[in-house]
Write a protein that holds these residues in place. Structure first.
Motif, PDB file in Angstrom:
ATOM      1  N   ILE A 227       0.844  -1.205   0.000  1.00 26.64           N
ATOM      2  CA  ILE A 227       0.000   0.000   0.000  1.00 26.64           C
ATOM      3  C   ILE A 227       0.876   1.249   0.000  1.00 26.64           C
ATOM      4  N   LEU A 228       1.965   1.204   0.795  1.00 26.36           N
ATOM      5  CA  LEU A 228       2.827   2.387   0.869  1.00 26.36           C
ATOM      6  C   LEU A 228       3.558   2.646  -0.437  1.00 26.36           C
ATOM      7  N   ILE A 229       3.850   1.564  -1.189  1.00 25.43           N
ATOM      8  CA  ILE A 229       4.521   1.773  -2.467  1.00 25.43           C
ATOM      9  C   ILE A 229       3.582   2.521  -3.422  1.00 25.43           C
ATOM     10  N   PHE A 230       2.297   2.130  -3.401  1.00 27.33           N
ATOM     11  CA  PHE A 230       1.384   2.733  -4.364  1.00 27.33           C
ATOM     12  C   PHE A 230       0.688   3.988  -3.833  1.00 27.33           C
ATOM     13  N   ARG A 231       0.515   4.047  -2.524  1.00 24.66           N
ATOM     14  CA  ARG A 231      -0.105   5.247  -1.938  1.00 24.66           C
ATOM     15  C   ARG A 231       0.724   5.718  -0.757  1.00 24.66           C
ATOM     16  N   PRO A 232       1.870   6.357  -1.049  1.00 22.21           N
ATOM     17  CA  PRO A 232       2.815   6.684   0.027  1.00 22.21           C
ATOM     18  C   PRO A 232       2.247   7.630   1.080  1.00 22.21           C
ATOM     19  N   HIS A 233       1.200   8.360   0.752  1.00 20.41           N
ATOM     20  CA  HIS A 233       0.649   9.264   1.761  1.00 20.41           C
ATOM     21  C   HIS A 233      -0.491   8.639   2.529  1.00 20.41           C
TER      22      HIS A 233
END
Lengths: 288, 334
Positions: free
Chosen positions: A276-282
């Motif tokens: 998830i952090l790779i695709f939506r880092p915020h």
């Protein structure tokens, strides 16, 4: 793959995840008013669980009854955490972070000294009660209670934040500490209260975990992690996002353990978190 | 004036090195073992301090690199007969690549210091699960590394003295590297990034490149020291090398010594590892957990009393004393 147990797996994940969301919420509360995170929150969860154990062995109190005692105790512990650790370090996030690592050692090993290194179990009168839904789903009652309590807390929190002076001053401190002080908000008092609240949430999470989880002093770090992941996924201070992300982590854990064998299954929550952090880092949600 | 000061400093450092070396040689075996352990932790703390201190990015994922350094060469040696030196190099390269990937994921967007700590902690836990679940890396039970008589070509040593020399040399090299980076252009860039990312970016520092490069160096160094630690322990236990606890300890050593300084991690690990061992030796049998509880308590107290760590605390005390003397001198009527 046995799909007949899928509904039950999903339900289990949602219910356990709501408790993880609560741990994340306690960190989010702390972060929102001080900008600091204590990594010892999971150890505080352990502490509250052991307190429940002592109340059970000493006074035969059922876990759901003993919350009347653990809640004020943990709220005091939260306030003490602010007063003796975060306030002297003037909210310097890096220092607080380091001190909380020391606190982890302290709490874990005090628990080890008092209770020893073996696993403990605290039964509740509802521990072995099950509720069936239709043909396929059988749920443990403690998990359902946990889910209900989390929902109720979310409601209370929402009303407090949106409609009370107390909630407004809390949001003011979060948005701009200096301006809040200028318009007459007692910043230190707000922080003290929010930390106490954060401790109270920990006490509730502990009580909800006890009937379905064995206790061990070294479990603290695990609770910290399952609370941290929702916190980060929700962008640190979106409280409802945290509770929802807790459910995502709980789901990943349940599906991983049931459907994927070995290391990958156990680490599925972490893999999902990193993906998830790779695709939506915020994070998954836009913060306020 | 400055050069005189520097000469004194270099001589002081040289004298300390010689004193430590000589003392190490004559210590009884038990204490020498503690000294080797302290040296290894100094090495690990110095390696971590490159990214955690100089760049101010609190990585909690370094346990993964230490574990790769410890377990991969052991696995290669025991299962494929690969020379330990080669295994060490392979592990360092793997760690460096992994460090690049992790830091790229975390640093692509500027999300703040805490954020990095939280993400890397998740990586540490993930790494632990993966390592314990991987039979090739010893699974949950780890490896026994038998050691014959000293054989440098196979990186085998027999006595604690020999390990002391190896660890001492590795630590000197690590401190040298750390001091060189500190005074290099990269070191200045990193401190600029630590103190103010916006300002650093405004003067044209490539934030992502600097952070990834220092992470790669730090990961590779951690891996190499991890390999040495594995050789010294003999029993390569994943619960020691791969557990996130090892990196939490290292962060604490560095924080207590003085995070972001060249000598902070040396002082921190150099004081706390022997303290921890002595506490364990005296109290460990009396009540399990007591020594670590005292340890945790001391750590919290030191951070509260000297938030910048012992090296900065001592420096500020010295400054205050100097101030006192100059003041009293100026008080003398002319």
């Amino acid at each position: 793959m046995d799909l007949s147990i899928l509904p039950q797996t999903i339900a289990q994940g949602v219910l356990v995840g709501s408790t993880y969301g609560l741990i994340g919420l306690s960190m989010g509360l702390m972060y929102s008013v001080s900008g600091a995170i204590s990594l010892a929150q999971g150890h505080m969860v352990s502490m509250s669980m052991y307190l429940v154990l002592s109340l059970y062995t000493g006074l035969q109190l059922d876990p759901y009854v003993s919350v009347a005692i653990t809640l004020p105790v943990l709220a005091l512990a939260g306030a003490a955490l602010y007063w003796f650790l975060i306030r002297p370090l003037s909210g310097n996030a890096i220092m607080v972070f380091q001190a909380s690592l020391g606190l982890m050692f302290l709490i874990e090993n005090v628990l080890l000294m008092i209770y020893g290194g073996q696993f403990h179990q605290v039964p509740s009168i509802v521990s072995n009660r099950f509720i069936t839904f239709g043909d396929a789903m059988i749920m443990k009652l403690p998990l359902l209670i946990g889910f209900g309590v989390t929902g109720a807390l979310a409601g209370i929190l929402f009303v407090t934040l949106e409609y009370t002076d107390y909630g407004r001053s809390m949001r003011a401190v979060h948005q701009n500490e200096r301006s809040a002080a200028l318009v007459g908000v007692n910043v230190q008092k707000v922080r003290l209260w929010v930390f106490a609240m954060s401790g109270a949430v920990i006490a509730i999470a502990g009580v909800l975990l006890v009937p379905s989880t064995p206790l061990h002093p070294a479990e603290g770090l695990k609770y910290t992690l399952v609370g941290l992941m929702p916190l980060v996924l929700a962008g640190m201070s979106n409280f409802f996002g945290i509770l929802l992300s807790g459910v995502i982590i709980g789901l990943a854990e349940a599906i991983g353990t049931v459907y994927i064998s070995g290391a990958i299954g156990l680490s599925l929550p972490y893999i999902i978190f990193i993906l998830i952090l790779i695709f939506r880092p915020h994070g998954l949600f836009k913060g306020h | 004036m400055m050069t005189e000061h520097n000469v004194m400093r270099v001589m002081g450092v040289a004298a300390t090195i010689v004193a430590v070396g000589v003392a190490g040689w004559f210590l009884p075996d038990y204490y020498l073992g503690i000294a080797v352990k302290a040296l290894i932790y100094i090495g690990l703390a110095v390696a971590w301090n490159l990214i955690g201190g100089f760049a101010g990015q609190l990585s909690l994922g370094h346990s993964v690199f230490i574990a790769i350094g410890a377990l991969l060469p052991s696995a290669l040696l025991l299962k494929e007969g690969v020379n330990f030196w080669a295994g060490m190099a392979i592990a360092a390269i793997v760690s460096a690549l992994l460090g690049a990937v992790i830091s790229w994921i975390a640093f692509r967007f500027r999300l703040g210091h805490l954020y990095f700590a939280l993400i890397t902690l998740a990586f540490a836990e993930l790494g632990w699960f993966v390592i314990i679940g991987t039979e090739y890396l010893g699974g949950a039970s780890g490896f026994f590394l038998a050691s014959g008589p000293m054989n440098l070509a196979r990186f085998e040593f027999a006595t604690t003295q020999q390990y002391f020399v190896v660890a001492f040399m590795a630590v000197l090299a690590a401190i040298g590297l750390s001091a060189w980076i500190f005074h290099s252009k990269l070191g200045y860039y990193l401190r600029a990034i630590r103190n103010n990312e916006d300002a650093a970016q405004a003067i044209g520092i490539n934030l992502l490149a600097c952070k990834v490069v220092v992470m790669v160096i730090s990961a590779a160094l951690s891996s190499v020291i991890g390999s040495i630690y594995a050789r010294f322990s003999g029993f390569v236990d994943p619960n020691l090398f791969a557990s996130p606890l090892i990196i939490i300890e290292i962060v604490l050593f560095t924080a207590i010594g003085g995070i972001g300084t060249v000598w902070g991690p040396v002082v921190g690990a150099g004081l706390l590892v022997p303290l921890g061992e002595v506490l364990r030796g005296h109290l460990g049998n009396a009540l399990p957990g007591l020594h670590l509880a005292i340890y945790g308590f001391l750590i919290v107290i030191v951070i509260l009393v000297m938030p910048g760590g012992i090296t900065r605390g001592v420096a500020s005390i010295r400054k205050a004393l100097q101030g006192l003397f100059t003041k009293s001198r100026s008080d003398v009527p002319a």
